[in-house]
Design an enzyme around this catalytic site. Structure first.
Site, mmCIF file in Angstrom:
data_model
loop_
_atom_site.group_PDB
_atom_site.id
_atom_site.type_symbol
_atom_site.label_atom_id
_atom_site.label_comp_id
_atom_site.label_asym_id
_atom_site.label_seq_id
_atom_site.Cartn_x
_atom_site.Cartn_y
_atom_site.Cartn_z
ATOM 1 N N HIS A 71 1.165 -1.138 0.269
ATOM 2 C CA HIS A 71 0.247 -0.139 -0.056
ATOM 3 C C HIS A 71 0.473 0.932 0.159
ATOM 4 O O HIS A 71 1.378 1.370 0.896
ATOM 5 C CB HIS A 71 -0.447 0.037 1.073
ATOM 6 C CG HIS A 71 -1.681 0.964 1.496
ATOM 7 N ND1 HIS A 71 -2.918 1.325 2.417
ATOM 8 C CD2 HIS A 71 -2.050 2.655 0.552
ATOM 9 C CE1 HIS A 71 -3.291 2.692 2.621
ATOM 10 N NE2 HIS A 71 -2.969 3.219 1.296
ATOM 11 N N MET A 73 2.032 4.917 -0.446
ATOM 12 C CA MET A 73 1.216 5.779 -0.084
ATOM 13 C C MET A 73 1.645 7.240 0.366
ATOM 14 O O MET A 73 3.091 7.876 1.109
ATOM 15 C CB MET A 73 0.481 6.481 1.985
ATOM 16 C CG MET A 73 -0.282 5.343 1.919
ATOM 17 S SD MET A 73 -0.367 4.824 4.523
ATOM 18 C CE MET A 73 -0.148 3.817 3.908
#
Ligand code: DX5
Ligand code: ZN
Length: 230
Positions: A71, A73
């Site tokens: 993920h 970010m």
């Protein structure tokens, strides 16, 4: 019954013992390892990069082919995608706000040999999926604002999950393409069934698992709750 996947987030693991921690959640029945990458720029926190991803894969690969669910970010996104692919990522997800060209980034992730996911913040509308959903392997609905573990599940996410489930089912009916619907943030034993009923099939859980004393019994309790969700 839908196939459900539980993805412990390493963000809440003991980083001094990261190898032991990921092996422990695999032994406890995890279906994916969720690997949170934060850059102190797109989100106000700083975590780990491809080097640590590679080290995690090295410790896991002799025993399991469990997917590594990265993920991102980070902003910009594209420069770092091949590094995670080379480090052993299976799925790479990113936030549309962090990419100049969302369609290009999806293509880049696929060319790098990974599955591609798009991440929707609590205030990001489903319309960002309008022209790309048919190319995605996963949509990740954030049920907290990204940056930290241990936050409270934002109830309004359930409505977004319901609407997204309809769109994903329509794509599956049209083209046979299976898109995972993952939820991240504040997922616990006591709300996972409601999240599943709204339409999610893949559940990230950081603090709920790593702050518990017995990872296997926490994951088992989540599976029992999911079984009751149908
Ligand atoms: C937050 C991260 C999450 C986080 C979830 O930005 O993307 O994956 O680890 O943590 P919990 O499950 O504790 O809310
Ligand atoms: Zn995450």
């Amino acid at each position: 019954m839908r196939t459900y996947r539980i993805a412990p987030s390493i963000l809440s693991a003991d980083f001094a013992r990261l190898g032991d921690e990921v092996n422990a959640v695999v032994a406890a029945g995890a279906d994916m390892i969720h690997f949170d990458v934060m850059d102190n720029h797109y989100v106000p926190n700083l975590t780990v990069g491809p080097l640590v991803c590679e080290a995690v894969c090295k410790t896991l690969r002799p025993v399991t082919d469990i997917p590594i669910d990265v993920h991102l970010m980070v902003r910009p996104v594209d420069r770092i995608v091949p590094d995670f692919a080379n480090a052993g990522a299976s799925i790479v997800s990113f936030h549309p706000e962090a990419s100049e060209h969302v369609d290009r980034t999806i293509g880049l992730i696929h060319e790098s040999g990974c599955k591609a996911g798009l991440v929707l913040n609590p205030a990001t509308p489903l319309s960002v999926l309008d022209h790309v959903l048919h190319k995605l392997d996963l949509v990740l609905v954030m049920s907290v604002n990204p940056g930290f573990g241990g936050q409270q599940f934002i109830l309004h996410a359930l409505e977004k999950i319901r609407m997204l489930r309809e769109r994903i089912d329509a794509i599956a009916a049209q083209s046979g393409r299976a898109v995972m619907l993952e939820v991240d943030g504040g997922v616990k034993v006591d709300n996972i069934a409601a999240i599943a009923r709204a339409g999610a099939d893949t559940f990230v859980a950081g603090s709920a698992i790593f702050a518990s004393h017995d990872y296997a019994s926490t994951i088992a309790a989540m599976r029992d709750a999911l079984a009751s969700a149908g």
